[in-house]
Enzyme design. Sequence first.
Site, PDB file in Angstrom:
ATOM      1  N   ARG A  63      -2.620  -8.630  -3.703  1.00 43.79           N
ATOM      2  CA  ARG A  63      -3.011  -7.251  -4.010  1.00 43.79           C
ATOM      3  C   ARG A  63      -4.499  -7.014  -3.780  1.00 43.79           C
ATOM      4  O   ARG A  63      -4.906  -5.927  -3.407  1.00 43.79           O
ATOM      5  CB  ARG A  63      -2.698  -6.915  -5.470  1.00 43.79           C
ATOM      6  CG  ARG A  63      -1.223  -6.751  -5.787  1.00 43.79           C
ATOM      7  CD  ARG A  63      -1.067  -6.048  -7.125  1.00 43.79           C
ATOM      8  NE  ARG A  63       0.267  -6.218  -7.703  1.00 43.79           N
ATOM      9  CZ  ARG A  63       1.321  -5.450  -7.432  1.00 43.79           C
ATOM     10  NH1 ARG A  63       1.201  -4.464  -6.568  1.00 43.79           N
ATOM     11  NH2 ARG A  63       2.485  -5.662  -8.005  1.00 43.79           N
ATOM     12  N   GLY A  86       0.998  -0.892  -7.240  1.00 39.07           N
ATOM     13  CA  GLY A  86       0.604  -0.907  -5.830  1.00 39.07           C
ATOM     14  C   GLY A  86      -0.406   0.157  -5.430  1.00 39.07           C
ATOM     15  O   GLY A  86      -1.205  -0.048  -4.532  1.00 39.07           O
ATOM     16  N   LYS A 124       6.803   4.169   5.935  1.00 38.63           N
ATOM     17  CA  LYS A 124       7.647   3.451   6.898  1.00 38.63           C
ATOM     18  C   LYS A 124       8.879   4.319   7.143  1.00 38.63           C
ATOM     19  O   LYS A 124       9.926   4.096   6.518  1.00 38.63           O
ATOM     20  CB  LYS A 124       8.084   2.103   6.310  1.00 38.63           C
ATOM     21  CG  LYS A 124       7.038   1.013   6.357  1.00 38.63           C
ATOM     22  CD  LYS A 124       7.684  -0.359   6.179  1.00 38.63           C
ATOM     23  CE  LYS A 124       7.389  -0.932   4.834  1.00 38.63           C
ATOM     24  NZ  LYS A 124       7.844  -2.332   4.657  1.00 38.63           N
ATOM     25  N   ASP A 155       9.139   3.583   1.448  1.00 33.03           N
ATOM     26  CA  ASP A 155       9.956   2.684   2.254  1.00 33.03           C
ATOM     27  C   ASP A 155      11.369   3.272   2.324  1.00 33.03           C
ATOM     28  O   ASP A 155      11.629   4.156   3.129  1.00 33.03           O
ATOM     29  CB  ASP A 155       9.895   1.309   1.578  1.00 33.03           C
ATOM     30  CG  ASP A 155      10.568   0.210   2.355  1.00 33.03           C
ATOM     31  OD1 ASP A 155      10.584   0.279   3.582  1.00 33.03           O
ATOM     32  OD2 ASP A 155      11.088  -0.736   1.727  1.00 33.03           O
ATOM     33  N   GLU A 192       1.211   7.212  -4.425  1.00 27.52           N
ATOM     34  CA  GLU A 192       2.029   6.006  -4.227  1.00 27.52           C
ATOM     35  C   GLU A 192       1.440   5.168  -3.089  1.00 27.52           C
ATOM     36  O   GLU A 192       0.780   5.703  -2.190  1.00 27.52           O
ATOM     37  CB  GLU A 192       3.474   6.459  -3.932  1.00 27.52           C
ATOM     38  CG  GLU A 192       4.467   5.383  -3.576  1.00 27.52           C
ATOM     39  CD  GLU A 192       4.742   4.374  -4.680  1.00 27.52           C
ATOM     40  OE1 GLU A 192       3.767   3.785  -5.188  1.00 27.52           O
ATOM     41  OE2 GLU A 192       5.915   4.140  -5.001  1.00 27.52           O
ATOM     42  N   ASP A 193       1.687   3.877  -3.136  1.00 30.54           N
ATOM     43  CA  ASP A 193       1.180   3.009  -2.075  1.00 30.54           C
ATOM     44  C   ASP A 193       1.944   3.181  -0.766  1.00 30.54           C
ATOM     45  O   ASP A 193       1.361   3.357   0.286  1.00 30.54           O
ATOM     46  CB  ASP A 193       1.185   1.531  -2.522  1.00 30.54           C
ATOM     47  CG  ASP A 193       2.543   1.057  -3.053  1.00 30.54           C
ATOM     48  OD1 ASP A 193       3.503   1.860  -3.098  1.00 30.54           O
ATOM     49  OD2 ASP A 193       2.642  -0.122  -3.434  1.00 30.54           O
ATOM     50  N   PHE A 253       6.528  -5.860   6.808  1.00 31.29           N
ATOM     51  CA  PHE A 253       6.159  -6.002   5.407  1.00 31.29           C
ATOM     52  C   PHE A 253       4.654  -6.207   5.315  1.00 31.29           C
ATOM     53  O   PHE A 253       4.096  -7.112   5.933  1.00 31.29           O
ATOM     54  CB  PHE A 253       6.899  -7.165   4.746  1.00 31.29           C
ATOM     55  CG  PHE A 253       6.873  -7.051   3.257  1.00 31.29           C
ATOM     56  CD1 PHE A 253       7.816  -6.291   2.574  1.00 31.29           C
ATOM     57  CD2 PHE A 253       5.865  -7.671   2.515  1.00 31.29           C
ATOM     58  CE1 PHE A 253       7.765  -6.146   1.197  1.00 31.29           C
ATOM     59  CE2 PHE A 253       5.807  -7.534   1.141  1.00 31.29           C
ATOM     60  CZ  PHE A 253       6.761  -6.776   0.476  1.00 31.29           C
ATOM     61  N   VAL A 254       4.002  -5.330   4.556  1.00 34.26           N
ATOM     62  CA  VAL A 254       2.536  -5.379   4.483  1.00 34.26           C
ATOM     63  C   VAL A 254       2.062  -5.682   3.063  1.00 34.26           C
ATOM     64  O   VAL A 254       2.744  -5.373   2.080  1.00 34.26           O
ATOM     65  CB  VAL A 254       1.911  -4.050   4.979  1.00 34.26           C
ATOM     66  CG1 VAL A 254       2.102  -3.888   6.474  1.00 34.26           C
ATOM     67  CG2 VAL A 254       2.481  -2.850   4.229  1.00 34.26           C
TER      68      VAL A 254
END
Length: 177
Positions: free
Chosen positions: A164, A43, A130, A102, A98-99, A151-152
Amino acid sequence: MVDPSLPVLISAEKIQERIRELGAQIDADYPNGDLHLVCILKGACFFFSDLARALKREAYMDFMGISSYGKGKSTSGEVKVTKDLDFTVEGADVLLVEDIVDSGVTLNYLIHVLEQRRPRSVRIAALLDKPDRRLRPVHVSYVGFKIPDKFVVGYGLDYAEKYRNLRDICVLEGPPA
Ligand code: IMP
Ligand code: MG
């Protein structure tokens, strides 16, 4: 690539502008010594490559594969290292890239794994955060954008390995699984 069917949350231009700011901040915070950038696959791939090029200082680039999510939208709560680093990080400044943070399960686990390798420091840069969803504590030193509990996908982030390669970060509607 643009997918007109998905609403854009953060445009490609906004992403790049923020990454330039983060790069300047990281340059200022790490004046000398070895900086190891660690990409959490898959990600973070675009964020990692853009952030690395936003830096003016020298940095090593390494990659770590992690599986924690399976193919759906919610975490399995289990983290597995599927590809380990090529370099040793003892004595180095490590920046995990990191992307999205969560639940925090993935990064909470990874920080512990890397601290055992006795780096000089370990910090986290995450493009998205988030905060409402946190189950485990994680300190993120560099946050691109705080986002609501949606959710993205896009700019590296996937749903079941799709989306992606969208340039923007978009919202994927529908019931969370
Ligand atoms: P955590 O362990 O729950 O913090 O999960 C982190 C990982 O879950 C991220 O690296 C993503 O791969 C995935 N993830 C969490 N939220 C999203 C999202 O909104 N879209 C896509 N992937 C997500
Ligand atoms: Mg992921």
